[in-house]
Design a protein around this motif. Structure first.
Motif, mmCIF file in Angstrom:
data_model
loop_
_atom_site.group_PDB
_atom_site.id
_atom_site.type_symbol
_atom_site.label_atom_id
_atom_site.label_comp_id
_atom_site.label_asym_id
_atom_site.label_seq_id
_atom_site.Cartn_x
_atom_site.Cartn_y
_atom_site.Cartn_z
ATOM 1 N N THR A 188 -41.479 -16.272 -5.996
ATOM 2 C CA THR A 188 -40.744 -14.941 -5.826
ATOM 3 C C THR A 188 -39.357 -15.428 -5.950
ATOM 4 O OG1 THR A 188 -40.279 -12.984 -4.348
ATOM 5 C CG2 THR A 188 -39.980 -15.599 -3.255
ATOM 6 N N ASP A 218 -35.107 -15.138 -5.477
ATOM 7 C CA ASP A 218 -34.401 -15.136 -4.350
ATOM 8 C C ASP A 218 -33.043 -14.630 -5.063
ATOM 9 O OD1 ASP A 218 -32.466 -15.408 -2.236
ATOM 10 O OD2 ASP A 218 -32.795 -17.711 -1.962
ATOM 11 N N LEU A 234 -37.983 -19.271 -5.685
ATOM 12 C CA LEU A 234 -38.829 -20.007 -4.676
ATOM 13 C C LEU A 234 -40.144 -19.977 -5.267
ATOM 14 C CD1 LEU A 234 -37.107 -18.541 -1.479
ATOM 15 C CD2 LEU A 234 -36.350 -20.630 -2.876
ATOM 16 N N LEU A 291 -45.877 -15.445 -2.069
ATOM 17 C CA LEU A 291 -44.230 -15.234 -1.605
ATOM 18 C C LEU A 291 -43.601 -14.035 -2.168
ATOM 19 C CD1 LEU A 291 -42.959 -18.744 -2.236
ATOM 20 C CD2 LEU A 291 -43.621 -18.097 -0.154
ATOM 21 N N MET A 296 -39.694 -12.195 -1.213
ATOM 22 C CA MET A 296 -38.358 -12.349 -0.892
ATOM 23 C C MET A 296 -37.823 -10.838 -0.483
ATOM 24 S SD MET A 296 -35.895 -13.969 0.776
ATOM 25 C CE MET A 296 -35.708 -15.714 0.240
ATOM 26 N N LEU A 342 -38.034 -14.318 3.912
ATOM 27 C CA LEU A 342 -39.229 -14.686 3.276
ATOM 28 C C LEU A 342 -40.461 -14.531 3.745
ATOM 29 C CD1 LEU A 342 -39.826 -16.225 0.625
ATOM 30 C CD2 LEU A 342 -39.766 -18.398 1.728
ATOM 31 N N LEU A 386 -36.430 -19.788 6.732
ATOM 32 C CA LEU A 386 -35.830 -20.788 5.576
ATOM 33 C C LEU A 386 -35.134 -21.922 5.988
ATOM 34 C CD1 LEU A 386 -35.050 -18.008 2.929
ATOM 35 C CD2 LEU A 386 -36.502 -19.875 2.714
#
Length: 309
Positions: A99, A101, A108, A150, A152, A157, A175
């Motif tokens: 995903t 960030d 990430l 994943l 965000m 997350l 995180l």
């Protein structure tokens, strides 16, 4: 000169014209006028030793179903969704879930550790061209936790595990400690999730139902639209700019779903050369906060989607 398109709120689109450098923020759009599905790969030696800027591109990768950090079948690629071109950026790195960030301008992604599947969390900055950095090992109660997808959302997350076992379900991941908390158990095969940076809606791909779905922050699943005809196994999804990109773990197409019409647009050609076991995708969306000077100069009000549930 290029134009910057920033989507600032869940219901607002602003067009801001400004000069940018050649490696700056590019125009966010998906072209529906590709003349063919041939994807051009940039040779590794063209970028070897040079900074790689993956901002505004689609990050895709695959992984084998084995512990250990590398995949021998496929590289990780940066795909230009408008030009339908790709370049290898992380040769041999296995990716389970991914995903963007945007606030920290990094991707990430999860990767298998030496002893577990999809439990290591890595960060890859958009622009420095360096090696990914291991942030930590995702755990539940101190034990390794596999994470296949994943997302965000508003700086939080989320993860999904779709493997066999009692630990399947929707998680929130700290995180700081990398401890995952189960929000909702699930028997659905949702191996890819991602949050729309504009609307904060979390989307997923559900092989059990053959549907692109939405998932609320309590883990409730709603079917949205069926997979493209003939496709039954999708492991990755990346969302942004009004589109969802559906990433399989093999050579072929990356399906492109127009979220405004829930119809499929012209697909991109996957850069993967062979079939692997899992796949993931993420859009390297630029941070709106990094462009507030442009927003305020043009008299626009910045709104986040932090209050969207």
């Amino acid at each position: 000169m290029k134009k910057i398109i920033l989507t600032i709120a869940a219901t607002s689109l602003f067009l801001i014209a400004a000069p940018v450098q050649s490696q700056g923020i590019e125009e966010w759009s998906h072209s529906g006028e590709l003349k063919n599905n041939h994807i051009n790969k940039v040779d590794d030696e063209q970028v070897l030793g040079m900074p790689v800027d993956i901002s505004d591109t689609l990050f895709v990768g695959t992984s084998t179903n084995a512990s250990g950090s590398t995949s021998s079948l496929n590289d990780t690629f940066s795909v230009d969704v408008d030009m339908n071109t790709a370049q290898s950026i992380l040769s041999g790195n296995g990716v389970w879930g991914a995903t963007a960030d945007p606030d920290n301008e990094r991707i990430l992604f999860t990767q298998s550790s030496a002893t577990g599947f999809g439990d290591n969390l890595f960060a890859l900055p958009y622009t420095d061209g360096g090696a990914p950095v291991l942030l930590g090992n995702i755990t539940v109660g101190g034990l390794e936790q596999r994470i296949d997808g994943l997302a965000m959302r508003n700086g939080v997350l989320y993860g999904y595990e779709a493997g066999a076992g009692a630990s399947n379900g929707f998680y929130q991941i700290d995180l700081q400690t990398f401890e995952a908390t189960l929000i909702a158990a699930s028997t659905e095969s949702i191996s890819g999730i991602d949050a729309d940076p504009e609307t904060c809606i979390i989307y997923g791909v559900n092989d059990t139902a053959g549907q692109v779905v939405t998932i609320d922050t309590s883990g409730n699943i709603t079917n949205l639209v069926a997979y493209p005809v003939g496709i039954t196994d999708i492991d990755g999804i990346a969302v942004g700019g009004g589109f969802a990109y559906l990433v399989t773990d093999e050579a072929g197409d990356i399906s492109v779903l127009d979220l405004s019409t829930l119809t499929y647009d012209t697909p991109l050609t996957s850069p993967f050369a062979a079939a692997d076991t899992f796949s993931a995708g993420a859009l390297a969306v630029p941070s709106a906060a990094n462009n507030l000077d442009l927003i305020f100069k043009n008299g626009f009000e910045f709104n986040s989607c932090a209050d969207i549930q």
